[in-house]
Design a protein around this motif. Structure first.
Motif, PDB file in Angstrom:
ATOM      1  N   UNK A  81       0.834  -1.209   0.000  1.00 48.07           N
ATOM      2  CA  UNK A  81       0.000   0.000   0.000  1.00 48.07           C
ATOM      3  C   UNK A  81       0.867   1.257   0.000  1.00 48.07           C
ATOM      4  N   UNK A  82       2.042   1.192   0.615  1.00 50.00           N
ATOM      5  CA  UNK A  82       2.948   2.344   0.700  1.00 50.00           C
ATOM      6  C   UNK A  82       4.036   2.312  -0.370  1.00 50.00           C
ATOM      7  N   UNK A  83       3.951   1.356  -1.286  1.00 50.00           N
ATOM      8  CA  UNK A  83       4.947   1.263  -2.347  1.00 50.00           C
ATOM      9  C   UNK A  83       6.262   0.646  -1.911  1.00 50.00           C
ATOM     10  N   UNK A  84       6.253  -0.072  -0.798  1.00 56.56           N
ATOM     11  CA  UNK A  84       7.462  -0.717  -0.291  1.00 56.56           C
ATOM     12  C   UNK A  84       7.407  -2.199  -0.630  1.00 56.56           C
ATOM     13  N   UNK A  85       8.474  -2.682  -1.261  1.00 58.15           N
ATOM     14  CA  UNK A  85       8.564  -4.092  -1.628  1.00 58.15           C
ATOM     15  C   UNK A  85       9.581  -4.766  -0.710  1.00 58.15           C
ATOM     16  N   UNK A  86       9.229  -5.940  -0.217  1.00 62.03           N
ATOM     17  CA  UNK A  86      10.170  -6.704   0.603  1.00 62.03           C
ATOM     18  C   UNK A  86      11.206  -7.374  -0.294  1.00 62.03           C
ATOM     19  N   UNK A  87      12.475  -7.382   0.129  1.00 58.62           N
ATOM     20  CA  UNK A  87      13.485  -8.112  -0.655  1.00 58.62           C
ATOM     21  C   UNK A  87      13.079  -9.581  -0.789  1.00 58.62           C
TER      22      UNK A  87
END
Length: 176
Positions: A81-87
């Motif tokens: 939702x915040x544009x953060x992708x997990x490695x």
């Protein structure tokens, strides 16, 4: 009493009661049931931010009760939702951690404090989600937990939210 109320309410009007049930279950250490109830609240959430917070809370409860895969799934959704992708791999975590540490070294830990009320709601929610992920994963997947903690620290410094900065700075000192 919450479960009784849920039986009597029409499905579309049960969100607030279900949320209070989930909070009560979480407070009493019933992580799996709390997480399930938080997830059941998501479709009834009227705002995207509320749905994201519910996913974050469900993820935290799943992590606390050992349902790590479910926790990862919901943490990914909340961060997306915040544009953060997990490695995606351990090596990607290590590379990301190194890059974030180098960026922090270059940036420094300076910040100009400002009232928490001046920090936007999206930034506050992302700070909370990163904090939840970092602290929940610290003993399960410490390299991913480190990435989330470093992202949290960067955002806290950028947002100049003093309370978050002090919490993270204390934890960062424990790394050595």
């Amino acid at each position: 009493h919450y479960t009784d109320a849920l039986r009597w309410l029409p499905p579309g009007e049960a969100g607030g009661v279900r949320r209070r049930l989930a909070d009560a279950l979480a407070n009493h250490g019933h992580g799996r049931r709390a997480a399930q109830e938080y997830e059941r609240c998501v479709p009834e959430a009227t705002a995207t931010a509320t749905a994201t917070e519910l996913r974050q809370r469900a993820a935290e409860q799943y992590f606390h009760c050992g349902e790590v895969d479910e926790g990862y799934r919901l943490l990914r959704e909340a961060l997306r939702h915040h544009g953060v992708r997990l490695p995606g791999s351990r090596w990607e975590c290590l590379a990301t951690s190194l890059a974030l540490r180098l960026r922090l070294l270059r940036r420094g830990t300076r910040f100009a404090p400002r009232p928490a009320a001046e920090v936007g709601p999206d930034d506050r929610q992302l700070l909370d989600t990163l904090w939840t992920g970092a602290t929940s994963l610290a003993h399960v997947n410490h390299v991913l937990g480190d990435v989330l903690m470093l992202r949290h620290l960067h955002l806290a410094l950028d947002a100049a939210h003093r309370a978050h900065h002090l919490l993270v700075a204390g934890m960062a000192d424990d790394d050595d």
